[in-house]
Design a protein around this motif. Structure first.
Motif: not given
Lengths: 234, 256
Positions: A127, A130-135, B50, B53, B55, B88, B91, B96
């Protein structure tokens, strides 16, 4: 004890060592790549690919490796399209058949081991990524794979050791690796005990080296779990 | 030209099964705003944060970051982001900070901080390392760069997590109960860092139970109750005589 016979046996068996090592190295590395593809299908989210991966894992874990090897070695030749196909010069080689069946089999086991590793990755850390923009692939490569590898390593090293031993099955499809050569030697000399003892020692030494290498890798990947050096402690 | 808000959330709704957690939340944060979101457990504060962003994906409503709307589509009867690429990128603009830090345990603190800038923003590593050291110094753990998360106290880990979020140079920082998992004696060091950020003009949205922070550091306080914003205003208004009865009752629990 007949030292002279033992040492000449050892020399004969060691001549077959390159074949055993080649079987091992090729099947483990091809199997590992295949396992990554299968585990990707298994957890990737596509229902049909996941179903295929499940079926693959079930078939190759659920049936004896020796039978798989016989099916590849004796079975493939029954199909005309394979005998007339472009891969036939390769597939008629016993060595190639042995590598193929070993790799297909270990891929099934390894895929399940890797899946276990992936499931152990803390969801919180995913998580945060993901929150820093990774996917997608970036997330897998940077976060999921390194953590999963660490969790999968103990089980995977067992699998690798099993593979080293499984290469001996290749003797049954006429590949002259260590076990095969040992059997041939016995048929000439009838000295079962000494010859197989020598063969066992070779496998033990090989696996000792493999396990040491795996332990070293595990030690390296566990730096973050060891106690901090006293100076670094708060 | 009117100023574009850093964050604009419009009528967010979210249900988990039959339970409607968010029942239409709207909120706007302008440049430099520090907004504390208060509310009892289960009032939907964390879910709301959440949803910003993604989540959690809201069932309906709009999220705008710096004038850019996150595009959503209906797919298979559910609301989904239209483009993972846009998600992405949004985010990456939102820092966060989680309740339980969520540092990557296999990386050193320095590696944690440079991970985003180097691999998501694709900036030169040397530059990122330099900035990371400055950030770690700023949050007071300059000497922990090469330690692993497990070797740090909770308060140090949370400050590292703040540095990791700041390293992305976010337009807005989201804090999800950043001090709730900490031992009482470690809360202060994290709040001090957050206060310093607020004083520098960082735009922040903070879900918290820290009344002192809400009252003294934030410039706006939102009180959530049963999935709605019950009341919102400056700390003077909210903690003054004109507060809503529900909020007054809520803060009453903290003065026991």
């Amino acid at each position: 004890m007949d030292i002279e016979f033992l040492s000449s046996t050892m020399v004969t068996l060691l001549k077959a060592l390159p074949v055993t090592l080649a079987l091992f190295a090729l099947s483990v590395s091809i199997g590992c790549v295949l396992a990554l593809v299968i585990v990707w299908m298994r957890v990737g989210g596509n229902r049909y690919l996941a179903g295929f991966a499940k079926g693959y894992i079930f078939v190759f874990r659920g049936s004896p490796l020796l039978i798989q090897m016989f099916l590849v070695f004796y079975g493939l030749a029954q199909f005309d399209f394979i005998r007339n196909g472009p891969l036939w010069p390769l597939l008629r080689e016993p060595f190639v058949c042995a590598v193929l069946s070993l790799a297909l089999c270990t891929a099934g086991y390894s895929a399940e081991i890797f899946r276990g590793g992936i499931r152990s990755v803390p969801p919180r850390e995913i998580e945060a990524a993901r929150a820093i923009g990774m996917s997608g692939f970036l997330l897998v490569r940077r976060i999921i794979a390194p953590i999963a590898l660490r969790f999968a390593l103990p089980a995977y090293s067992t699998e690798v050791v099993l593979m080293m031993k499984s290469t001996s099955l290749a003797s049954l499809v006429t590949v002259w690796e260590v076990t095969g050569v040992a059997q041939r030697l016995i048929s000439h000399t009838y000295r079962t005990m000494e010859v197989f003892l020598c063969a066992a020692i070779i496998y033990l030494v090989l696996n000792f080296i493999v396990l040491q290498a795996m332990a070293l890798l595990e030690h390296f990947l566990s730096r973050h779990l060891r106690a901090a050096p006293p100076a670094a402690k708060a | 030209m009117p100023e574009v808000p850093r964050l604009s959330v419009r009528d967010i709704r979210k249900s988990f099964g039959a339970h409607e957690v968010l029942r239409g939340i709207s909120l706007e944060a302008r440049d430099g705003d520090v907004i504390s979101v208060l509310g009892a457990s289960g009032s939907g504060k964390s879910t709301f944060l959440r949803c910003i962003n993604l989540l959690e994906v809201a069932d309906s409503g709009e999220v705008w970051v710096d004038g850019e709307q996150i595009r959503m589509v209906q797919k298979g009867g559910r609301n989904r982001p239209a483009s993972q690429k846009q998600v992405d990128h949004i985010r990456a603009e939102l820092g966060m900070v989680f309740q339980s830090f969520n540092l990557w345990s296999h990386m050193t603190i320095l590696q944690n901080v440079i991970e985003g800038p180097v691999h998501v923003l694709k900036r030169p590593r040397a530059e990122c390392v330099e900035e990371a050291h400055a950030l770690l110094k700023k949050v007071g753990i300059g000497d922990k760069a090469n330690a692993y998360p497990a070797h740090l106290s909770g308060g140090q880990q949370q400050r590292a997590a703040i540095a990791r979020a700041l390293a992305m140079k976010p337009k807005l920082m989201l804090f999800d109960e950043p001090t709730s998992a900490l031992d009482p004696e470690l809360v202060g060091e994290v709040l001090r860092v957050m206060r310093a950020l607020a004083e520098e003009g960082t735009t922040m949205l903070v879900v918290t139970h820290e009344m002192g922070f809400a009252r003294n550091v934030s410039n706006r306080v939102a009180f959530m109750r049963e999935g709605l914003v019950d009341s919102m205003g400056s700390p003077q208004e909210m903690f003054g005589a004109g507060a809503s009865p529900a909020f007054r009752q809520f803060i009453g629990h903290f003065q026991a």
